[in-house]
Design an enzyme around this catalytic site. Structure first.
Site, mmCIF file in Angstrom:
data_model
loop_
_atom_site.group_PDB
_atom_site.id
_atom_site.type_symbol
_atom_site.label_atom_id
_atom_site.label_comp_id
_atom_site.label_asym_id
_atom_site.label_seq_id
_atom_site.Cartn_x
_atom_site.Cartn_y
_atom_site.Cartn_z
ATOM 1 N N HIS A 280 -4.871 0.462 -7.664
ATOM 2 C CA HIS A 280 -3.733 1.341 -8.005
ATOM 3 C C HIS A 280 -2.580 1.101 -7.042
ATOM 4 O O HIS A 280 -2.766 0.994 -5.825
ATOM 5 C CB HIS A 280 -4.132 2.809 -8.090
ATOM 6 C CG HIS A 280 -4.588 3.443 -6.816
ATOM 7 N ND1 HIS A 280 -3.717 3.987 -5.908
ATOM 8 C CD2 HIS A 280 -5.822 3.630 -6.305
ATOM 9 C CE1 HIS A 280 -4.405 4.499 -4.898
ATOM 10 N NE2 HIS A 280 -5.687 4.278 -5.102
ATOM 11 N N ASP A 292 -5.393 2.050 0.940
ATOM 12 C CA ASP A 292 -5.464 2.824 -0.315
ATOM 13 C C ASP A 292 -4.105 2.809 -1.003
ATOM 14 O O ASP A 292 -3.278 3.676 -0.727
ATOM 15 C CB ASP A 292 -5.900 4.260 0.002
ATOM 16 C CG ASP A 292 -6.187 5.055 -1.255
ATOM 17 O OD1 ASP A 292 -6.322 4.454 -2.330
ATOM 18 O OD2 ASP A 292 -6.277 6.298 -1.160
ATOM 19 N N GLU A 326 -2.694 6.701 -9.760
ATOM 20 C CA GLU A 326 -4.097 7.115 -9.619
ATOM 21 C C GLU A 326 -4.204 8.375 -8.778
ATOM 22 O O GLU A 326 -5.006 9.248 -9.053
ATOM 23 C CB GLU A 326 -4.909 5.987 -8.969
ATOM 24 C CG GLU A 326 -6.412 6.229 -8.942
ATOM 25 C CD GLU A 326 -6.905 6.972 -7.698
ATOM 26 O OE1 GLU A 326 -8.039 7.433 -7.708
ATOM 27 O OE2 GLU A 326 -6.146 7.104 -6.713
ATOM 28 N N GLU A 327 -3.353 8.470 -7.727
ATOM 29 C CA GLU A 327 -3.533 9.545 -6.741
ATOM 30 C C GLU A 327 -3.308 10.941 -7.304
ATOM 31 O O GLU A 327 -4.045 11.868 -6.983
ATOM 32 C CB GLU A 327 -2.597 9.324 -5.541
ATOM 33 C CG GLU A 327 -2.917 8.093 -4.709
ATOM 34 C CD GLU A 327 -4.240 8.191 -3.968
ATOM 35 O OE1 GLU A 327 -4.978 9.164 -4.141
ATOM 36 O OE2 GLU A 327 -4.532 7.253 -3.208
ATOM 37 N N ASP A 354 -10.758 -0.421 -5.001
ATOM 38 C CA ASP A 354 -10.071 0.772 -4.487
ATOM 39 C C ASP A 354 -10.939 1.457 -3.442
ATOM 40 O O ASP A 354 -11.142 2.664 -3.473
ATOM 41 C CB ASP A 354 -9.732 1.725 -5.648
ATOM 42 C CG ASP A 354 -8.958 2.951 -5.153
ATOM 43 O OD1 ASP A 354 -8.360 2.880 -4.057
ATOM 44 O OD2 ASP A 354 -8.965 3.983 -5.861
ATOM 45 N N HIS A 428 -5.345 8.530 3.085
ATOM 46 C CA HIS A 428 -4.382 9.604 2.788
ATOM 47 C C HIS A 428 -3.699 10.181 4.031
ATOM 48 O O HIS A 428 -3.269 11.324 4.014
ATOM 49 C CB HIS A 428 -5.058 10.761 2.016
ATOM 50 C CG HIS A 428 -5.572 10.368 0.673
ATOM 51 N ND1 HIS A 428 -6.182 11.274 -0.178
ATOM 52 C CD2 HIS A 428 -5.549 9.187 0.006
ATOM 53 C CE1 HIS A 428 -6.516 10.644 -1.298
ATOM 54 N NE2 HIS A 428 -6.150 9.380 -1.207
HETATM 55 ZN ZN ZN Z 1 -7.254 4.864 -3.908
#
Ligand code: ZN
Length: 463
Positions: A280, A292, A326-327, A354, A428
């Site tokens: 993603h 990520d 995606e998030e 991912d 994140h």
């Molecule tokens: Zn991810």
């Protein structure tokens, strides 16, 4: 050579001429590894993506810049076709830096390090001030009487279980506090939510992530505090009453036009069978989205780049897909599947990377709607022996969020599983930067994925 590999070799040499013998395949894989490790192409792209562009939250200006960069880059790689697939995405903005103050009668005011949760509403310029109540779980929240929750700020403080070997399992065991905690607390009359960051480290970095919203009740502001500050808050609560003041200015804007970026090399003998490799392209707005999922996206671009550069002519159609959103919405994955179904496409295999740019260990596999996991695994375990020299295994269970919607019309869904030890140190947070990606580990993932796509193209998934 094992019996299974020998049988596969015999089958292959008497079959279609488009398949090469496994000893040739072994040499080709060796070459994939040699070139991928030496060139570090994915890392050089990741450097441009993270340092030249930065984080790529859905709907943001930088996400659009990244999309155009990826398309322009793929345009130079000699693929047969590169295109943008439009998709409307949620557009959430964090706004000004969050302020979270802990107020206690004895100790005064302490600032806590915090990030608003993705999709969360803001507090307004006045902020929210209320007494805090700590819980360890959604169940504990449910067990409390209304008067203990109404008007309060609920603090979810259950840590990830570090005793588990897979940090993904530990994350899965704690993530409901972030995804469902705010709505559950709002339903009981709470005015805001604070969660302990979902992190494997005890440090000062808060970790954001999506929280679900309700369309039935008024959603409440929610933030994550660093693991260190979660301990401070919990310890202070043990001594008596604590209030928090929270001010956030995040807000959900109108949906925005965005795109999946797709590159394709057409198959020669079975062009109707697609092998997809993707990640993603959106990321959270803190850090650089390096692990990520910049890593997975650069892996995916490298698979097609490497095979083309090596002069490989695929039997099946190879497609690299950088999914948007995606998030905080999964709109890119859904739009891709909708379009694919409308065009009556069949994905022999859809593979997602991912889980970070760390040393690859295995591929997880799940069946599509009409595939038997046992038969696919037994067929594939024959040729997966060619990856044994590189310490790559095949394991039951795996896939990815973006490729999930393809399940009804896919042969198999697969996911790259790298070493997960450090992933949630960075995930994140402001720590998800290029500096925390090792070039050689990233390259090893790209080489494993390229080899897998080559093997699937040669030998398929069985009956
Ligand atoms: Zn991810």
């Amino acid at each position: 050579m094992s019996i299974r590999l020998l049988i596969l070799l015999c089958l292959i040499t008497t079959q279609a001429t488009s398949q090469i013998p496994t000893d040739s395949a072994a040499f080709f894989i060796k070459d994939i590894y040699r070139q991928t490790l030496a060139e570090e192409k994915a890392y050089s792209w990741l450097t441009t993506l993270t340092k030249g562009i930065g984080p790529r939250l859905s709907g943001s200006e930088k996400s659009i810049k990244a999309i155009h960069w990826a398309k322009a880059t793929m345009d130079t790689l000699g693929f047969d076709r590169v295109w943008l697939q439009p998709v409307m995405v949620p557009h959430w903005e964090r706004g000004e830096k969050e302020q979270v103050l802990m107020i206690t009668p004895g100790a005064g005011v302490t600032e806590l390090k915090a990030l608003a949760l993705g999709n969360s509403p803001g507090t307004g310029s006045q902020g929210v001030r209320a007494e805090v109540i700590e819980v360890q779980s959604l169940d504990e929240l449910r067990s409390l009487p209304d008067e203990q929750i109404e008007g309060k700020i609920v603090f979810f403080n259950r840590p990830m279980d570090l005793g588990l070997t897979s940090t993904f399992s530990a994350y899965g065991g704690a993530a409901d506090q972030r995804t469902s905690g705010p709505v559950a607390a709002a339903e009981r009359g709470a005015v805001a939510v604070v969660i302990r960051s979902l992190s494997t480290r005890q440090d000062d970095y808060p970790h954001t992530g999506m929280t679900q919203l309700s369309d039935k009740i008024q959603n409440i502001p929610s933030v994550a505090v660093s693991t260190n500050d979660a301990v401070v808050l919990s310890n202070t609560l043990k001594k008596g009453k604590v209030e928090l003041y929270i001010r956030t200015s995040c807000q959900m804007m109108e949906d925005a036009l965005s795109y999946n970026v797709i590159g394709e090399i057409k198959g020669t003998t079975h062009p109707e069978e697609i092998i997809l490799i993707g990640g993603h392209f959106d990321s959270w707005d803190v850090g650089e989205g390096a692990h990520d999922d910049g890593s997975g996206c650069m892996h995916s671009m490298e698979v097609l780049y490497r095979l083309r550069k090596m002069g490989y002519t695929p039997n099946r159609t190879l497609r690299c897909v950088l999914f948007m959103n995606e998030e905080n919405g999964l709109r890119g994955g859904k739009a891709y599947a909708d379009s694919s179904f409308a065009n009556n496409e069949y994905h022999l295999a859809a593979i997602e990377s991912d889980a970070g740019g760390f040393t690859p260990q295995s591929f997880g596999i799940s069946p599509g709607a009409e595939t038997s996991l046992d038969s696919a695994m037994s067929h594939m375990s024959g040729f997966m022996e060619l990856l044994e020299p590189y310490d790559i295994e095949l394991k039951a269970g795996g896939g990815g969020a973006d490729i999930g919607p393809l399940k009804p019309k896919a042969g198999v869904l697969m996911g790259l599983r790298p070493d997960s030890s450090r992933y949630f140190d960075f995930h994140h947070s402001g720590l998800d930067t290029l500096e925390n990606v090792h070039p050689r580990e990233l390259a090893a993932g790209a080489a494993a994925l390229t080899s897998l796509v080559f093997l699937l193209d040669q030998y398929g998934i069985g009956e």
